[in-house]
Design an enzyme around this catalytic site. Sequence first.
Site, PDB file in Angstrom:
ATOM      1  N   GLU A   2    -101.826  -4.808  25.208  1.00 27.74           N
ATOM      2  CA  GLU A   2    -103.033  -4.778  24.375  1.00 27.74           C
ATOM      3  C   GLU A   2    -103.971  -5.894  24.814  1.00 27.74           C
ATOM      4  OE1 GLU A   2    -106.131  -4.392  22.453  1.00 27.74           O
ATOM      5  OE2 GLU A   2    -104.631  -2.820  22.122  1.00 27.74           O
ATOM      6  N   GLY A  20    -103.958  -2.411  16.957  1.00 31.10           N
ATOM      7  CA  GLY A  20    -104.502  -1.410  16.049  1.00 31.10           C
ATOM      8  C   GLY A  20    -105.655  -0.611  16.607  1.00 31.10           C
ATOM      9  N   GLY A  21    -106.248  -1.085  17.703  1.00 28.68           N
ATOM     10  CA  GLY A  21    -107.312  -0.327  18.339  1.00 28.68           C
ATOM     11  C   GLY A  21    -108.588  -0.256  17.512  1.00 28.68           C
ATOM     12  N   THR A  22    -109.433   0.714  17.850  1.00 31.06           N
ATOM     13  CA  THR A  22    -110.745   0.850  17.216  1.00 31.06           C
ATOM     14  C   THR A  22    -110.644   1.105  15.723  1.00 31.06           C
ATOM     15  OG1 THR A  22    -111.755   1.675  19.260  1.00 31.06           O
ATOM     16  CG2 THR A  22    -112.872   2.203  17.201  1.00 31.06           C
ATOM     17  N   CYS A  23    -109.783   2.029  15.323  1.00 33.16           N
ATOM     18  CA  CYS A  23    -109.722   2.448  13.920  1.00 33.16           C
ATOM     19  C   CYS A  23    -109.495   1.269  12.985  1.00 33.16           C
ATOM     20  CB  CYS A  23    -108.625   3.489  13.728  1.00 33.16           C
ATOM     21  SG  CYS A  23    -108.424   4.006  12.002  1.00 33.16           S
ATOM     22  N   HIS A  40    -108.894  24.332 -13.392  1.00 36.87           N
ATOM     23  CA  HIS A  40    -110.258  24.172 -13.899  1.00 36.87           C
ATOM     24  C   HIS A  40    -110.322  22.918 -14.753  1.00 36.87           C
ATOM     25  CE1 HIS A  40    -114.205  25.188 -15.521  1.00 36.87           C
ATOM     26  NE2 HIS A  40    -113.721  24.852 -16.715  1.00 36.87           N
TER      27      HIS A  40
END
Length: 456
Positions: free
Chosen positions: A32, A37-40, A436
């Site tokens: 890394e 965790g990268g972009t997200c 509903h």
Amino acid sequence: MEFDVIVIGSGQAGVPLAARLAESGRKVLLCERKLLGGTCVNYGCTPTKTMVASARAAHVARNAARLGVHASDVRVDFGAVIERKNDIVKKWRSGVAKRLKSAGDKLRVVEGHARFVGERKIEINGERHEASTVIINTGGRAVVPKIPGLDEVSFLDNKSLMELDALPRHLVIIGGGYIASEFGQMFRRFGSKVSIINRGEHLLDREDSDVVEPLEEVFRNEGIELHLGTEPERVSQNGGDIAVRLRNGKELHGSHLLVATGRRPNTEDLECDASGIERDERGAVRVDAHYRTSAKGVYAVGDVIGGPQFTHTSWDDHRILYDILVHESKRGRDGRVIPYAVFVDPQLARVGMSQSEADKAGIDYEAASMSFGSIARAVEIDETAGTMKVLIDPKSEHVLGAAIVGQEAGELIHVFAVLMQAKTSARAVVDMQAVHPTFAEGVQSLVMKLDRYKLK
């Protein structure tokens, strides 16, 4: 071989692949370059949706009088918004680290920039490693368009915008996709003046115009300036402001400029050629249906391969590739049902074909549309903005595509995603008993607008 598997990048495919492959008994190296965790986790879904929640809270409070509730002194503490965002990002990043640690001593994590130096060989921090299998999950980054003068001004991308310590007075945005739309509405609700420039005739111009127009009306009603069907001709510094001259002759002056014109794969500094890995004209790694690159034993997943750049698609890539590598699965990525959502308010979500795409492809269909304001639940909570549309195959009655603009559209679209994944008839929605009052009841009403399902 020193390692069985080398994974380059710790995004939403790289982390679970590295951890699960290590837990299966393989010796794995995860590389890394910066943040787990990268972009997200760091610059995408987690921080943006956290800030969207703060912006919506401000909007709801300001407009509560329509429900008979009067909130006084609605004030956005931008510093607190950023602090909350940072805390949640740290929490998720810590969770990634714990997940990797739980994989045991078969997994080694190294921080640094990895690049290929040979066939299934990489170099990182001056050390060289090789493996029988290498997986690329290096993601993407913001595209910088070639606009005269842009390189002479200080502009923002999605990452740097979320690192500001003060609210922009006037945010000018170049681009009209999901990043531009989410940030535009978010910062308007925080209190900034916002102008969005998009060369397409509509925002989110992959969508049908009748789907996007209700959202554009919401944006305009909230005071967002939309400059559509034009594009920047030149950008320049004008005193303390940034000036953007448009091709239609108008000139905008803002305190801050966000460039959100798409993303490109992170491959130019991987030295792909050293391992015989082919890329397309945009720099995306070419892969087949089973994520195999042109180099033997090298695979690629996630945003780096182009196509839909969604966190959930990347995570699904990991699941499919894991089964290929461990269980010799024959399943590939072709034919997947990929839903997506844009987290504006109201949300926009789609799965499958749009009506314009079906028309262009010459595909026969039956379609039905319905205003979101026709749903009882929407009326009761006074969230009536939006529309819904569904297309089905006239012969099989399978869903070809659906689009929803409205409250919780990102949740509702899964009704159609499940039908498409199961390859079953839309009649299942007609025959179900819907609670509903719910928004899902509106999905049933939409399908029942198709001629074949109307009550006689």
